[in-house]
Enzyme design. Structure first.
Site, PDB file in Angstrom:
ATOM      1  N   GLU A 171     -57.603  24.868   6.585  1.00 33.50           N
ATOM      2  CA  GLU A 171     -57.576  23.449   6.934  1.00 33.50           C
ATOM      3  C   GLU A 171     -57.167  22.601   5.736  1.00 33.50           C
ATOM      4  O   GLU A 171     -56.381  21.661   5.867  1.00 33.50           O
ATOM      5  CB  GLU A 171     -58.947  23.000   7.460  1.00 33.50           C
ATOM      6  CG  GLU A 171     -59.056  21.508   7.738  1.00 33.50           C
ATOM      7  CD  GLU A 171     -58.116  20.990   8.834  1.00 33.50           C
ATOM      8  OE1 GLU A 171     -57.755  19.793   8.769  1.00 33.50           O
ATOM      9  OE2 GLU A 171     -57.744  21.758   9.739  1.00 33.50           O
ATOM     10  N   HIS A 180     -73.132  28.601   4.194  1.00 28.96           N
ATOM     11  CA  HIS A 180     -72.204  29.736   4.172  1.00 28.96           C
ATOM     12  C   HIS A 180     -72.569  30.636   3.005  1.00 28.96           C
ATOM     13  O   HIS A 180     -72.133  30.422   1.878  1.00 28.96           O
ATOM     14  CB  HIS A 180     -70.756  29.245   4.064  1.00 28.96           C
ATOM     15  CG  HIS A 180     -69.758  30.272   4.517  1.00 28.96           C
ATOM     16  ND1 HIS A 180     -68.915  30.900   3.658  1.00 28.96           N
ATOM     17  CD2 HIS A 180     -69.489  30.776   5.751  1.00 28.96           C
ATOM     18  CE1 HIS A 180     -68.144  31.742   4.332  1.00 28.96           C
ATOM     19  NE2 HIS A 180     -68.477  31.689   5.603  1.00 28.96           N
ATOM     20  N   GLY A 196     -63.041  30.718   4.873  1.00 27.92           N
ATOM     21  CA  GLY A 196     -61.599  30.881   4.989  1.00 27.92           C
ATOM     22  C   GLY A 196     -60.951  29.849   5.895  1.00 27.92           C
ATOM     23  O   GLY A 196     -59.872  29.349   5.608  1.00 27.92           O
ATOM     24  N   VAL A 197     -61.612  29.498   6.996  1.00 26.87           N
ATOM     25  CA  VAL A 197     -61.024  28.515   7.904  1.00 26.87           C
ATOM     26  C   VAL A 197     -60.890  27.154   7.235  1.00 26.87           C
ATOM     27  O   VAL A 197     -59.956  26.400   7.527  1.00 26.87           O
ATOM     28  CB  VAL A 197     -61.799  28.394   9.229  1.00 26.87           C
ATOM     29  CG1 VAL A 197     -61.749  29.684  10.015  1.00 26.87           C
ATOM     30  CG2 VAL A 197     -63.230  27.978   9.014  1.00 26.87           C
ATOM     31  N   ILE A 206     -69.684  30.678  -0.803  1.00 24.34           N
ATOM     32  CA  ILE A 206     -68.222  30.762  -0.883  1.00 24.34           C
ATOM     33  C   ILE A 206     -67.617  29.775   0.114  1.00 24.34           C
ATOM     34  O   ILE A 206     -68.251  29.403   1.104  1.00 24.34           O
ATOM     35  CB  ILE A 206     -67.694  32.193  -0.611  1.00 24.34           C
ATOM     36  CG1 ILE A 206     -68.001  32.645   0.803  1.00 24.34           C
ATOM     37  CG2 ILE A 206     -68.263  33.175  -1.617  1.00 24.34           C
ATOM     38  CD1 ILE A 206     -67.346  33.968   1.185  1.00 24.34           C
TER      39      ILE A 206
END
Length: 146
Positions: free
Chosen positions: A68, A54, A63-64, A60
């Site tokens: 979670e 990523h 976001g998902v 970073i």
């Protein structure tokens, strides 16, 4: 009458939820009042598998995965209640998500989850994820117990 504030280490968290590496995204629950709120964190290192792919030159936390992690931090609010022991907490919905700051390797991703409403096996929580006091993500989540 004061409420009992519980805390959980990673082994106790794994007793409550089925997640394991690399999908266990909570290292510790520092405070949990069943049926009310929880606070926990995930220490992030460059060795996290998701950092490898990523944005490798500027890693970073996706976001998902922040969402979670917050859902996993929410599970003990419900799972510590006697009627839900041995059950499974499932993500049922996400609303009003806002990403505000980036989470990097080396950060301590802190989560604060508050139970807003509960009706039977379905609960709504407000979740905030932050690093060094700066909010990184905020969301309203729905959790269902099966």
């Amino acid at each position: 009458m004061s409420e009992e504030v519980l805390s959980y280490n990673v082994n106790e968290i794994m007793d409550m939820i089925p997640h394991r590496y690399p999908f266990l995204l909570v290292d510790r629950i520092t405070e949990c009042v069943p049926g009310k709120y929880s606070k926990g964190y995930k220490n992030l290192t460059i060795n996290e598998e998701f950092f490898q792919g990523h944005f490798p030159n500027n890693p970073i936390m996706p976001g998902v995965l922040q969402l979670e992690a917050m859902a996993q931090c929410a599970a003990p609010i419900l799972m510590a209640q006697e009627q839900y022991k041995g059950k499974l907490a499932l993500f049922a919905g996400i609303d009003n998500v806002r990403f505000k700051n980036i989470v990097h390797p080396g950060d301590k991703f802190e989560m604060h989850i508050e139970l807003v409403k509960s009706k039977g096996p379905v609960s709504k929580c407000h979740a905030i994820g932050s690093v060094d006091g700066k909010i990184c993500v905020e969301a309203d989540m729905t959790v269902a117990i099966k």
